[in-house]
Scaffold this motif. Structure first.
Motif, PDB file in Angstrom:
ATOM      1  N   PRO A   1       0.832  -1.212   0.000  1.00 21.42           N
ATOM      2  CA  PRO A   1       0.000   0.000   0.000  1.00 21.42           C
ATOM      3  C   PRO A   1       0.864   1.259   0.000  1.00 21.42           C
ATOM      4  N   MET A   2       0.375   2.306  -0.627  1.00 18.54           N
ATOM      5  CA  MET A   2       1.089   3.579  -0.640  1.00 18.54           C
ATOM      6  C   MET A   2       1.306   4.074   0.789  1.00 18.54           C
ATOM      7  N   HIS A   3       2.500   4.605   1.065  1.00 24.32           N
ATOM      8  CA  HIS A   3       2.866   5.091   2.395  1.00 24.32           C
ATOM      9  C   HIS A   3       2.676   3.994   3.446  1.00 24.32           C
ATOM     10  N   TYR A   4       3.123   2.802   3.109  1.00 30.12           N
ATOM     11  CA  TYR A   4       2.855   1.636   3.964  1.00 30.12           C
ATOM     12  C   TYR A   4       3.389   1.809   5.384  1.00 30.12           C
ATOM     13  N   ASP A   5       4.555   2.389   5.517  1.00 31.41           N
ATOM     14  CA  ASP A   5       5.130   2.548   6.855  1.00 31.41           C
ATOM     15  C   ASP A   5       4.234   3.385   7.762  1.00 31.41           C
ATOM     16  N   ARG A   6       3.436   4.280   7.158  1.00 25.27           N
ATOM     17  CA  ARG A   6       2.593   5.166   7.956  1.00 25.27           C
ATOM     18  C   ARG A   6       1.185   4.624   8.174  1.00 25.27           C
ATOM     19  N   VAL A   7       0.830   3.591   7.431  1.00 21.31           N
ATOM     20  CA  VAL A   7      -0.540   3.085   7.541  1.00 21.31           C
ATOM     21  C   VAL A   7      -0.600   1.627   7.999  1.00 21.31           C
ATOM     22  N   LYS A   8       0.536   0.950   8.045  1.00 24.19           N
ATOM     23  CA  LYS A   8       0.509  -0.491   8.302  1.00 24.19           C
ATOM     24  C   LYS A   8      -0.052  -0.850   9.672  1.00 24.19           C
ATOM     25  N   GLU A   9       0.156   0.003  10.681  1.00 27.24           N
ATOM     26  CA  GLU A   9      -0.370  -0.324  12.003  1.00 27.24           C
ATOM     27  C   GLU A   9      -1.891  -0.255  12.036  1.00 27.24           C
ATOM     28  N   ALA A  10      -2.468   0.599  11.196  1.00 33.90           N
ATOM     29  CA  ALA A  10      -3.919   0.668  11.111  1.00 33.90           C
ATOM     30  C   ALA A  10      -4.479  -0.439  10.233  1.00 33.90           C
ATOM     31  N   LEU A  11      -3.745  -0.805   9.182  1.00 32.76           N
ATOM     32  CA  LEU A  11      -4.234  -1.773   8.210  1.00 32.76           C
ATOM     33  C   LEU A  11      -3.981  -3.218   8.634  1.00 32.76           C
ATOM     34  N   TYR A  12      -2.774  -3.505   9.067  1.00 31.40           N
ATOM     35  CA  TYR A  12      -2.402  -4.868   9.467  1.00 31.40           C
ATOM     36  C   TYR A  12      -1.628  -4.822  10.790  1.00 31.40           C
ATOM     37  N   PRO A  13      -2.301  -4.505  11.900  1.00 33.88           N
ATOM     38  CA  PRO A  13      -1.594  -4.315  13.170  1.00 33.88           C
ATOM     39  C   PRO A  13      -0.856  -5.545  13.666  1.00 33.88           C
ATOM     40  N   ASP A  14      -1.290  -6.731  13.285  1.00 30.93           N
ATOM     41  CA  ASP A  14      -0.666  -7.956  13.798  1.00 30.93           C
ATOM     42  C   ASP A  14       0.167  -8.692  12.758  1.00 30.93           C
ATOM     43  N   THR A  15       0.020  -8.330  11.486  1.00 33.79           N
ATOM     44  CA  THR A  15       0.682  -9.100  10.428  1.00 33.79           C
ATOM     45  C   THR A  15       1.433  -8.223   9.429  1.00 33.79           C
ATOM     46  N   ALA A  16       1.700  -6.969   9.789  1.00 33.84           N
ATOM     47  CA  ALA A  16       2.273  -6.014   8.836  1.00 33.84           C
ATOM     48  C   ALA A  16       3.576  -6.504   8.219  1.00 33.84           C
ATOM     49  N   ASP A  17       4.384  -7.221   8.979  1.00 31.75           N
ATOM     50  CA  ASP A  17       5.708  -7.610   8.500  1.00 31.75           C
ATOM     51  C   ASP A  17       5.715  -8.914   7.722  1.00 31.75           C
ATOM     52  N   VAL A  18       4.578  -9.592   7.652  1.00 29.71           N
ATOM     53  CA  VAL A  18       4.554 -10.886   6.961  1.00 29.71           C
ATOM     54  C   VAL A  18       3.535 -10.924   5.820  1.00 29.71           C
ATOM     55  N   GLU A  19       2.855  -9.807   5.578  1.00 30.76           N
ATOM     56  CA  GLU A  19       1.884  -9.789   4.486  1.00 30.76           C
ATOM     57  C   GLU A  19       2.587  -9.961   3.135  1.00 30.76           C
ATOM     58  N   ASP A  20       1.957 -10.715   2.247  1.00 34.46           N
ATOM     59  CA  ASP A  20       2.477 -10.945   0.907  1.00 34.46           C
ATOM     60  C   ASP A  20       1.799  -9.970  -0.049  1.00 34.46           C
ATOM     61  N   PHE A  21       2.584  -9.058  -0.620  1.00 36.61           N
ATOM     62  CA  PHE A  21       2.031  -8.077  -1.540  1.00 36.61           C
ATOM     63  C   PHE A  21       2.423  -8.365  -2.989  1.00 36.61           C
ATOM     64  N   GLY A  22       2.798  -9.595  -3.264  1.00 35.82           N
ATOM     65  CA  GLY A  22       3.203  -9.969  -4.612  1.00 35.82           C
ATOM     66  C   GLY A  22       2.078 -10.597  -5.415  1.00 35.82           C
ATOM     67  N   TYR A  23       2.470 -11.269  -6.497  1.00 36.43           N
ATOM     68  CA  TYR A  23       1.486 -11.867  -7.391  1.00 36.43           C
ATOM     69  C   TYR A  23       0.637 -12.937  -6.711  1.00 36.43           C
ATOM     70  N   GLY A  24       1.148 -13.522  -5.634  1.00 36.76           N
ATOM     71  CA  GLY A  24       0.388 -14.547  -4.937  1.00 36.76           C
ATOM     72  C   GLY A  24      -0.959 -14.042  -4.454  1.00 36.76           C
ATOM     73  N   ARG A  25      -1.034 -12.758  -4.140  1.00 36.54           N
ATOM     74  CA  ARG A  25      -2.298 -12.180  -3.676  1.00 36.54           C
ATOM     75  C   ARG A  25      -3.329 -12.149  -4.808  1.00 36.54           C
ATOM     76  N   VAL A  26      -2.869 -11.862  -6.018  1.00 37.65           N
ATOM     77  CA  VAL A  26      -3.768 -11.900  -7.170  1.00 37.65           C
ATOM     78  C   VAL A  26      -4.179 -13.344  -7.462  1.00 37.65           C
ATOM     79  N   ARG A  27      -3.227 -14.252  -7.319  1.00 35.02           N
ATOM     80  CA  ARG A  27      -3.515 -15.656  -7.582  1.00 35.02           C
ATOM     81  C   ARG A  27      -4.624 -16.149  -6.661  1.00 35.02           C
ATOM     82  N   ARG A  28      -4.596 -15.743  -5.407  1.00 32.76           N
ATOM     83  CA  ARG A  28      -5.652 -16.140  -4.476  1.00 32.76           C
ATOM     84  C   ARG A  28      -7.006 -15.606  -4.926  1.00 32.76           C
ATOM     85  N   LEU A  29      -7.037 -14.321  -5.329  1.00 35.14           N
ATOM     86  CA  LEU A  29      -8.292 -13.732  -5.797  1.00 35.14           C
ATOM     87  C   LEU A  29      -8.807 -14.474  -7.029  1.00 35.14           C
TER      88      LEU A  29
END
Length: 345
Positions: free
Chosen positions: A115-143
């Motif tokens: 996400p844009m400005h991830y360092d500033r929004v990650k605690e609101a968006l993924y408070p427990d998993t911010a450091d392990v979220e997969d933001f690559g093609y695998g996320r599209v593959r799941r969808l």
């Protein structure tokens, strides 16, 4: 004027849906009215941009749901939903629901990356998993898997009085073939083709040649290489769907004041098209402003445009409702026909 190698088959437009914080309903209503106008003018598709923590559409799927009930024919798309903000399973449910309600008119476009400005929004968006979220093609593959009906769980059947499904419900059978990937790099284009997706190109590409390359980067040539790579890796080959999304501003019926505003807007944005921008080396296409005849001539000379038969011309970000009415009317009645398009209405 030289003909395009592919006659323009589908004419669409893209809007950001800006609104005033003090009156957000008015802005959203304006977007819906523009989509309704697009249908009356014969456009084949209307697309929404996606903006988080800004004054643009943050929930395009909800807006498309509303638009689906105020239109009957026009296709409705997103360009694009950044999947870093989404749970693919929940998004698959929302998309399928709106597709069912629309009668099979939804064209979801998505992209990957943090996400844009991830360092500033990650605690609101993924408070427990911010450091392990997969933001690559695998996320599209799941969808893709969820939308196309692959199991989301190993449990189904009766539990008490309730019935459970192993796959996302509702299931919309045609939706899987109407998923688009918004890509601006060669790798993304190739990957989207391998997944059997459709490809959304825009007014931004990534320059991947060395900075000390002898020739200045050519936007059209780079975009053309993406289109050809996509089709080379797609099961449908040359018939794989590609849509182009350049910014076009026809001035045929514009007032002198509108023309001056449009030309000033383009002039302010033109310097960024001269060279790659930022660490990612993004290259922007020039906005096209002028009469429909002038714009059509420039598009016919555009190497990438000549290989597509669908467009979703992007509306400028900061104009007024009346400006969009004039621009869309000129696109549908003058520019589209100049490009060989014929309304299906």
């Amino acid at each position: 004027m030289p003909p395009t190698s592919r006659p323009l088959r589908k004419l669409g437009f893209l809007t950001i849906g800006l609104f005033d914080e003090a009156d957000p309903r008015r802005g959203h209503e304006s977007t819906l009215e523009i989509i309704e106008l697009g249908e009356r003018l014969g456009f084949d598709s209307a697309w929404l941009r996606h903006r988080h923590l800004q004054y643009g559409i943050s929930s395009p799927v909800a807006v498309l749901a509303a638009a689906s009930q105020r239109t009957s024919r026009i296709e409705l798309g997103t360009a694009v939903i950044p999947l870093g903000w989404e749970n693919p399973l929940r998004l698959a449910e929302d998309l399928a629901t709106v597709d069912i309600l629309s009668g099979g008119r939804i064209n979801p476009g998505v992209s990957v990356g943090p996400p844009m400005h991830y360092d500033r929004v990650k605690e609101a968006l993924y408070p427990d998993t911010a450091d392990v979220e997969d933001f690559g093609y695998g996320r599209v593959r799941r969808l893709l898997d969820f939308v196309r009906g692959k199991p989301a769980t190993d449990f189904s059947g009766m539990e008490g009085f309730e019935v459970f499904s192993e796959r996302v419900q509702p299931h919309s059978p045609g939706l899987g073939s109407r998923l688009w990937y918004g890509g601006g790099s060669l790798r993304s284009a190739q990957w989207a083709g391998e997944q059997g997706m459709n490809l959304l190109t825009s007014s931004v590409v990534k320059v991947e040649e060395p900075e000390d390359a002898a020739a200045a980067p050519d936007f059209a040539a780079i975009q053309l290489s993406h289109i050809r790579a996509f089709r080379a890796h797609h099961p449908d080959g040359e018939n794989a769907r590609v849509s182009q999304g350049l910014v076009v501003i026809p001035t045929d019926s514009a007032t002198p004041e509108q023309r001056a505003k449009y030309e000033e807007y383009v002039a302010k944005r033109t310097p960024r098209t001269a060279a790659p921008q930022g660490p990612a080396r993004l290259l922007f296409a020039p906005d096209l402003v002028g009469s429909s005849a002038e714009i059509a001539e420039r598009l016919h000379a555009h190497a990438a445009f000549r290989e597509v038969d669908e467009v979703a011309f992007a509306l400028p970000f900061t104009f007024e409702h009346e400006d969009y009415v004039q621009i869309l009317t000129d696109i549908a009645t003058r520019l589209g026909p100049a490009l060989g398009w014929r309304s299906g209405t």
